[in-house]
Scaffold this active site. Structure first.
Site, PDB file in Angstrom:
ATOM      1  CG  ASP A 136      50.395  26.666  38.621  1.00 58.37           C
ATOM      2  OD1 ASP A 136      50.507  25.674  37.724  1.00 58.37           O
ATOM      3  OD2 ASP A 136      49.532  27.231  38.677  1.00 58.37           O
TER       4      ASP A 136
HETATM    5  C1  BGC Z   1      51.569  31.174  42.456  1.00 59.30           C
HETATM    6  C2  BGC Z   1      50.620  30.354  41.979  1.00 59.30           C
HETATM    7  C3  BGC Z   1      50.174  30.524  40.525  1.00 59.30           C
HETATM    8  C4  BGC Z   1      51.444  30.335  39.665  1.00 59.30           C
HETATM    9  C5  BGC Z   1      51.052  30.729  38.350  1.00 59.30           C
HETATM   10  C6  BGC Z   1      52.949  31.178  41.464  1.00 59.30           C
HETATM   11  O1  BGC Z   1      53.657  31.923  41.891  1.00 59.30           O
HETATM   12  O2  BGC Z   1      51.960  30.976  43.826  1.00 59.30           O
HETATM   13  O3  BGC Z   1      49.400  30.358  42.919  1.00 59.30           O
HETATM   14  O4  BGC Z   1      49.383  29.472  40.118  1.00 59.30           O
HETATM   15  O5  BGC Z   1      52.336  31.386  40.065  1.00 59.30           O
HETATM   16  O6  BGC Z   1      52.074  30.898  37.413  1.00 59.30           O
HETATM   17  C1  NOJ Z   2      46.597  29.507  41.021  1.00 63.71           C
HETATM   18  C2  NOJ Z   2      46.364  29.168  39.564  1.00 63.71           C
HETATM   19  O1  NOJ Z   2      45.609  30.169  39.016  1.00 63.71           O
HETATM   20  C3  NOJ Z   2      45.752  27.705  39.698  1.00 63.71           C
HETATM   21  O2  NOJ Z   2      45.787  27.288  38.201  1.00 63.71           O
HETATM   22  C4  NOJ Z   2      46.538  26.780  40.592  1.00 63.71           C
HETATM   23  O3  NOJ Z   2      45.977  25.575  40.568  1.00 63.71           O
HETATM   24  C5  NOJ Z   2      46.619  27.387  41.790  1.00 63.71           C
HETATM   25  N1  NOJ Z   2      47.052  28.663  41.904  1.00 63.71           N
HETATM   26  C6  NOJ Z   2      47.588  26.634  42.753  1.00 63.71           C
HETATM   27  O4  NOJ Z   2      48.724  26.603  42.611  1.00 63.71           O
END
Ligand code: BGC
Ligand code: NOJ
Length: 815
Positions: free
Chosen positions: A487
């Site tokens: 993400d």
């Molecule tokens: C986090 C990610 C997460 C995302 C969701 C980010 O701030 O680092 O792990 O998947 O937010 O929107």
């Molecule tokens: C957490 C999110 O829930 C997941 O969808 C994503 O793939 C990982 N973070 C990595 O960013």
């Protein structure tokens, strides 16, 4: 250092001090009513949706940490002592303390000055309530006069509003007092549009009650020193506005050796609109009373508890292993599958790190969660798949998140995460391999939650596949969109304003950035799609899909190969991300894991080389970091990934979720020792002794562990709600132990560390029970030389599908 121990026979983790590094929690509830319950009885409850139906209040990010829950105070006036059974919030030193977190229940036992108390908490299988049974025993030689106070603090339903809109909230709180204070009803907003209320009741007469927090605590005092408890009596307050709480006062006289149990119920009730009231402004309590009557004595509570135990026994009976590695067995048999159930239920919504008010159900998250859940309750997996598919758009793209209660896609985040469509294929094929229920493909499912008329689920998959095919970038690799699995790799958004969403700001034209990771997914899940088509007799479609997949494979081997590993992506300017030509972020884990799992480069040696590079460049003693070198400054062209300090989260943290991709990839190449090593490093049962460093629960996977660039290298964060649960279970069950469902039945292909000389697996599959023993006399890592089923020698390692209800014995020899 340890703060407890595993009790495998009881399927419990026993915590021996309330002062754990972080609150160590458990989840109660399986379907609609959920509670989070920490080792000091902290936590909160909600009905179905942690944002919209929050029952009790929780103050995140507070100090001291975790200071709201269902608390029981004991006051002994004669010796002038006040304490809580679970230590918080008064935090009086206890003479003894344990908290046992088990399957859907938690039990805290403590003793203070000869008074032994037990708090047993669980949510019964089929009812919307949390039971807390308190048993107090006088272990001293004197008669004891005690006062017990219960406490919950109600939340005004919408958890976001509750924490924000005080000008309204302080004027809307309403309660009703029933049964002379034994039943306290929280009915805020019931007078207008809500048809639901909550209650906090006890099965015994009370000596007092309070429902106003201000009255119970007294001005400028907290739950650690409430005025009512200090004075030894409640005030009988009836909350009107303010902050409604539920407090019972129960006076006890216990002779030496005497024991008393009292049952408390936190319940949730919904009424039909036309039967909301029993008199003007008096709520209809019939359903609440029925629940109270159902759990009003010890026998009823014991029976409900036994039903819960049976439920979990059956559930965990679907897959179990017996080996001489206890740490492996306890994860596989108990905690990993338990966590898979929790992630299935919660997605990424409510934990001690997710407030339950933001993200609802994630599209990609929930699809992946199914990998670890589908064998437990296939029918619920089926429903989930159909719900998820209904949030897909007509062109195959999808809402990235949806709200669990309304099931509507979340408009704020929208779509454009270009890995999402392929995860739907992955979830459905996993479901089919498990169940053989092809009827799901004929289910009619709408697009965009009904805004676009329904098509069959098969058509949804077709569009998922096509979406990737139709959204290719300049190099012939899939366009990444807002982000793929990572993400935080935001290649099409150049954000300069604090507070902007890194994912959804659209400020550069074209969106040309490409993802090698999605290319790997396309090869892996596109092949599964082609297999599916072939299985359904759609020959041409299958052949076309295979062609596209083969083409993509070739593209990855050219445009996606950097010499010693797979490139990660190309940014909006066509520059590589995750290449030796980059100054930081030269190699990433995701593309190595996904491409090798897809089989890319297995033939020409690239796969071997890529995994070797992972070991050389990304491996650490606590797991494999996401990339190296970490980004040391913010980069406009990369986005959120470079917003984290080096070593945390997506910026070179150990992101546990994709470590099992490397384990699976290593297993595909036959490297059992290495696959296991990667597994062991992030698996909590092997980390128990380093709890002081690891800090999160030693029975549950966390999303991340701080990487080697972080000052707190080895410290885990964000426990419970992570795709790590499903992926590690997939790895350990299907690759390491090698019991792998396929469309044609179970294939047995273990890939083990050489110390694993034998193991036995019980696997319930399509209604039959397979008792499988595997022996590995020469300690090889891979290779099956003989398989027998019920004594008959099989030709190969695909087990014929046994009829429902059958119990078959399978003997496998490795060599
Ligand atoms: C986090 C990610 C997460 C995302 C969701 C980010 O701030 O680092 O792990 O998947 O937010 O929107
Ligand atoms: C957490 C999110 O829930 C997941 O969808 C994503 O793939 C990982 N973070 C990595 O960013």
């Amino acid at each position: 250092m340890q703060f407890g121990y595993f009790n495998d026979a009881e399927r419990e983790y026993v915590i021996t001090t309330p002062e754990t590094p972080l609150p160590w929690i458990n989840y109660l509830g399986n379907r609609e009513f959920f509670s989070l319950f920490s080792n000091t009885a902290g936590g909160y409850s909600f009905y179905r949706d942690a944002k919209l139906r929050r029952i009790t209040r929780y103050r995140y990010n507070n100090e001291p940490t975790d200071n709201n829950g269902r608390y029981f105070y004991i006051k002994d006036g004669e010796i002038n002592a006040t304490w809580n059974i679970g230590w918080q919030p008064v935090r009086t030193q206890l003479d003894s303390y344990t908290c046992r977190h088990g399957m859907g229940y938690s039990i805290i036992e403590s003793e203070k000055d000869g008074i032994f108390a037990r708090q047993e908490a669980f949510v019964p299988i089929d009812d919307p309530c949390e039971i807390n049974r308190i048993t107090i025993t006088n272990h001293s030689s004197m008669p004891r006069t005690l006062k017990m106070f219960s406490l919950v603090e109600f939340c005004l339903w919408n958890a976001v509003d509750d924490a924000a809109n005080f000008q309204r909230n302080f004027s809307i709180g309403e309660v009703e007092i029933g049964d002379e204070g034994s039943a306290l009803y929280h009915k805020t907003e019931y007078r207008e549009r809500r048809d639901h209320y909550a209650f906090w009741s006890t099965n015994c007469p009370v000596n007092g009650f309070d429902t106003s927090r201000d009255a119970f605590c007294g001005p400028y005092r907290g739950f650690d020193n409430p005025a009512a408890v200090e004075q030894g009596h409640c005030f009988g307050s009836v909350a009107s506005g303010g902050a409604p709480v539920g407090v019972h006062q129960i006076d006890l006289l216990l002779s030496p050796g005497e024991s008393r149990s009292v049952i408390f119920l936190l319940g949730y009730v919904e009424n039909h609109r036309n039967e909301k009231w029993e008199a003007p402004n008096v709520i209809n309590k019939a359903r609440a009373k029925a629940l109270m009557a159902k759990y009003s004595d010890d026998k009823q509570v014991d029976e409900a508890f036994a039903a819960l135990s049976d439920y979990w026994k059956t559930m965990l009976g679907h897959f179990s292993v017996l080996s001489d590695d206890r740490k492996l067995d306890r994860m596989v048999n108990i905690w990993n599958q338990y966590q898979c159930m929790i992630t299935f239920n919660m997605s990424r919504s409510a934990s001690y790190f997710e407030s339950g008010t933001g993200r609802g159900m994630g599209f990609r998250d929930s699809c992946q969660d199914l990998f670890g859940f589908v064998h437990l309750i296939p029918s619920r997996a089926r429903t989930r798949i159909l719900d998820i598919a209904a949030t897909q758009f007509e062109d195959g793209s999808a809402y990235h998140q949806y709200q669990p209660m309304t099931k509507q896609g979340n408009l704020e985040v929208g779509s454009g995460f270009n890995d999402d469509p392929l995860w739907l294929i992955a979830a459905v094929t996993a479901y089919l391999r498990e169940t053989n229920d092809f009827s799901i493909l004929e289910e009619q499912v709408p697009f965009d939650n009904g805004k676009v008329p329904s098509q069959s689920l098969m058509e949804h998959l077709r569009r998922s596949f096509r979406y990737t095919k139709d959204h290719m970038g300049p190099q012939g690799l899939p366009l990444i969109g807002r982000a793929d699995w990572n993400d935080c790799l935001n290649l099409n958004c150049f954000s300069e304003q604090p507070g902007e969403s890194f994912q959804t700001v659209e400020n550069i034209k074209g969106g040309r950035a490409e993802s090698v990771f999605i290319a790997g997914m396309f090869v892996k899940y596109g092949s599964e799609y082609a297999d599916l088509c072939a299985h359904m007799g759609l020959k041409q479609e299958s052949a076309e899909a295979r062609n596209s997949v083969a083409k993509m494979s070739r593209t990855v081997l050219s445009a996606g190969w950097d010499g010693e590993w797979f490139i990660r992506a190309y940014d909006a300017n066509g520059e590589p991300v995750g290449s030796k030509t980059c100054d930081e972020g030269q190699i990433f884990i995701e593309s190595q894991g996904m491409c090798v799992m897809a089989g890319i480069g297995v033939e020409n040696g690239y796969a071997e080389r890529a995994l070797k590079s992972v070991k050389e460049r990304l491996d650490t003693e606590y797991g494999i970091v996401l990339h190296q070198p970490a980004y040391t400054s913010y980069r406009l062209n990369l986005g959120e990934i470079s917003s984290y300090p080096p070593g945390y989260k997506e910026n070179a943290g150990i992101f546990c979720h994709n470590n099992p991709w490397i384990s699976c990839a290593e297993a595909m190449l036959g490297h059992g020792n290495r696959a296991f090593e990667v597994y062991r490093k992030i698996t909590p049962s092997y980390l128990e002794e380093s709890s002081a460093i690891h800090r999160t629960e030693p029975y549950i996977y966390s999303q991340t562990i701080a990487g080697k660039d972080a000052p707190n290298f080895g410290e885990a964060k964000n426990s419970w709600l992570t795709g790590t649960a499903a992926w590690t279970f997939l790895f350990v069950s299907q690759y390491l132990l090698g019991i792998r469902p396929t469309l044609d039945g179970l294939v047995i292909e273990p890939c083990v560390p050489s110390h694993l000389h034998e193991f036995a697996v019980t696997r319930v599959y399509r209604g039959a029970t397979y008792l499988i023993t595997v022996t590995n006399p020469n300690g090889v890592e891979r290779g099956v030389t003989a398989v027998t089923m019920d004594g008959e020698v099989l030709d190969g390692n695909l087990l014929p599908v046994a009829p429902e209800g059958a119990v078959v014995t399978v003997a496998v020899t490795m060599g």
